[in-house]
Every structure is written in structure tokens, then in C-alpha cells.
Design a protein around this motif. Sequence first.
Motif, PDB file in Angstrom:
ATOM      1  N   UNK A  13       1.606 -13.752   8.353  1.00 22.57           N
ATOM      2  CA  UNK A  13       1.733 -13.922   7.006  1.00 22.57           C
ATOM      3  C   UNK A  13       0.601 -13.643   6.132  1.00 22.57           C
ATOM      4  N   UNK A  14      -0.442 -13.895   6.868  1.00 25.55           N
ATOM      5  CA  UNK A  14      -1.775 -13.900   6.032  1.00 25.55           C
ATOM      6  C   UNK A  14      -2.138 -15.108   5.415  1.00 25.55           C
ATOM      7  N   UNK A  15      -1.812 -16.205   5.882  1.00 26.07           N
ATOM      8  CA  UNK A  15      -1.818 -17.540   5.592  1.00 26.07           C
ATOM      9  C   UNK A  15      -3.490 -17.958   5.864  1.00 26.07           C
ATOM     10  N   UNK A  16      -4.171 -18.505   5.024  1.00 22.62           N
ATOM     11  CA  UNK A  16      -5.405 -18.921   5.288  1.00 22.62           C
ATOM     12  C   UNK A  16      -5.553 -19.961   6.316  1.00 22.62           C
ATOM     13  N   UNK A  75       2.379 -18.919  -0.515  1.00 21.86           N
ATOM     14  CA  UNK A  75       2.320 -17.833   0.533  1.00 21.86           C
ATOM     15  C   UNK A  75       3.179 -16.637  -0.089  1.00 21.86           C
ATOM     16  N   UNK A  76       4.660 -16.920  -0.604  1.00 21.10           N
ATOM     17  CA  UNK A  76       5.297 -16.179  -0.805  1.00 21.10           C
ATOM     18  C   UNK A  76       4.715 -15.257  -1.883  1.00 21.10           C
ATOM     19  N   UNK A  77       4.258 -15.815  -3.053  1.00 19.69           N
ATOM     20  CA  UNK A  77       3.612 -15.173  -3.910  1.00 19.69           C
ATOM     21  C   UNK A  77       2.572 -14.307  -3.597  1.00 19.69           C
ATOM     22  N   UNK A  78       1.551 -14.761  -2.743  1.00 23.63           N
ATOM     23  CA  UNK A  78       0.533 -13.905  -2.060  1.00 23.63           C
ATOM     24  C   UNK A  78       1.306 -12.611  -1.409  1.00 23.63           C
ATOM     25  N   UNK A  79       2.213 -12.986  -0.768  1.00 24.53           N
ATOM     26  CA  UNK A  79       3.011 -11.661   0.111  1.00 24.53           C
ATOM     27  C   UNK A  79       3.593 -10.667  -1.025  1.00 24.53           C
ATOM     28  N   UNK A  80       4.029 -11.323  -2.480  1.00 25.35           N
ATOM     29  CA  UNK A  80       4.720 -10.288  -3.180  1.00 25.35           C
ATOM     30  C   UNK A  80       3.423  -9.383  -3.608  1.00 25.35           C
ATOM     31  N   UNK A  81       2.280 -10.001  -4.170  1.00 25.84           N
ATOM     32  CA  UNK A  81       1.139  -9.339  -4.619  1.00 25.84           C
ATOM     33  C   UNK A  81       0.718  -8.297  -3.647  1.00 25.84           C
ATOM     34  N   UNK A  82       0.572  -8.694  -2.357  1.00 24.59           N
ATOM     35  CA  UNK A  82       0.494  -7.849  -1.041  1.00 24.59           C
ATOM     36  C   UNK A  82       1.343  -6.652  -1.197  1.00 24.59           C
ATOM     37  N   UNK A  83       2.684  -6.743  -1.397  1.00 30.92           N
ATOM     38  CA  UNK A  83       3.545  -5.718  -1.375  1.00 30.92           C
ATOM     39  C   UNK A  83       3.465  -4.996  -2.678  1.00 30.92           C
ATOM     40  N   UNK A  84       3.218  -5.459  -3.696  1.00 31.71           N
ATOM     41  CA  UNK A  84       2.937  -4.460  -4.787  1.00 31.71           C
ATOM     42  C   UNK A  84       1.704  -3.607  -4.614  1.00 31.71           C
ATOM     43  N   UNK A  85       0.552  -4.220  -4.074  1.00 34.42           N
ATOM     44  CA  UNK A  85      -0.609  -3.405  -3.708  1.00 34.42           C
ATOM     45  C   UNK A  85      -0.263  -2.201  -2.708  1.00 34.42           C
ATOM     46  N   UNK A  86       0.672  -2.604  -1.497  1.00 32.98           N
ATOM     47  CA  UNK A  86       0.980  -1.554  -0.924  1.00 32.98           C
ATOM     48  C   UNK A  86       1.877  -0.510  -1.391  1.00 32.98           C
ATOM     49  N   UNK A  87       2.838  -0.937  -2.457  1.00 32.09           N
ATOM     50  CA  UNK A  87       3.452   0.035  -3.021  1.00 32.09           C
ATOM     51  C   UNK A  87       2.515   1.263  -3.713  1.00 32.09           C
TER      52      UNK A  87
END
Length: 153
Positions: A66-69, A97-109
Amino acid sequence: MTSHALPRSYSIKEAAALTGLPASTLRYYEQIGVITPISRGASSGHRVYDDEDLDQLTWVSCLAATGMSVSDMRAYMDNARLGAAAAAEQQQLLDQQQRHLAVEAERLVLRQRYVDLKIAYWQALIDGDPALAERISGQARELADELRAVTHH
């Protein structure tokens, strides 16, 4: 009559293959306290993993995916050993971590949209439509600015 299977043990090579984590990562996670110390063979001194160790490594592998540190993984695994007493801390780590993944998803889109625009740009040039290519280029520049803004947060 039920038979109880003897506990299975695994070498570091087998543990690496079963968890998808390189042996060097298994050693590192143990060294820095992400996972509990692994028992050693009495005569060889080599690490001997059991099914509980493999379960622990599977959880860590999923968290890492998940990219967790590493520090958050260590905190998560420490909290897991505390059980229900650490439920609030676990939820907080996972919410973060869920917030981090949401930002990553936005970047990917945004990256996908950028690539789509660049494909359309080149297609417009192939089609001999420089005016359309110029409009698309402007949209790509705006999107690149948006992407930079998201990346720096």
C-alpha cells in the motif's frame, strides 16, 4: 481420530518465496523491528520461520504494497500485538494510509489524462490538424500545472 500436523518450518529462502519479499528485506524488517525476531536453528544458527512468522510477513507485505512507510508498518505491527487495546491507533494509521492512497489515485488519474491528451495531440498532427493540436497542447499544459500542484502536496 484427529492427527495433528507437526509445525512446519521454513528457511529464509522458502519464506522469501512464499511471501514475495526478498531475503534481504526479511532480514531488514527483523533488524529494524517491523517483525519480531525470528528463531534460529540450534546447530546452524540460520533463521527458521514458522507459520506464524509467515502470517506476520504476509501482513507486512500487504502493508508495504500500500506504500505504507516502514515506521508506520513497525507501529502497526507493534499495535497488532497489543490487540484491541490499540484499536484506535490502528484505525488512525489505516485512515492516514487511506488518505495517502486517495492522493496517489488522484495523481494516477491526472497522469492518465495527460497521456490521453498527448496521444490526441500527436493524432491531431498525424491528421494534419495543427489548430486542434495547439488546443490540445494548451490543455496538456494546464493539466501539467494541475499535476505539479497535486504532486507537491
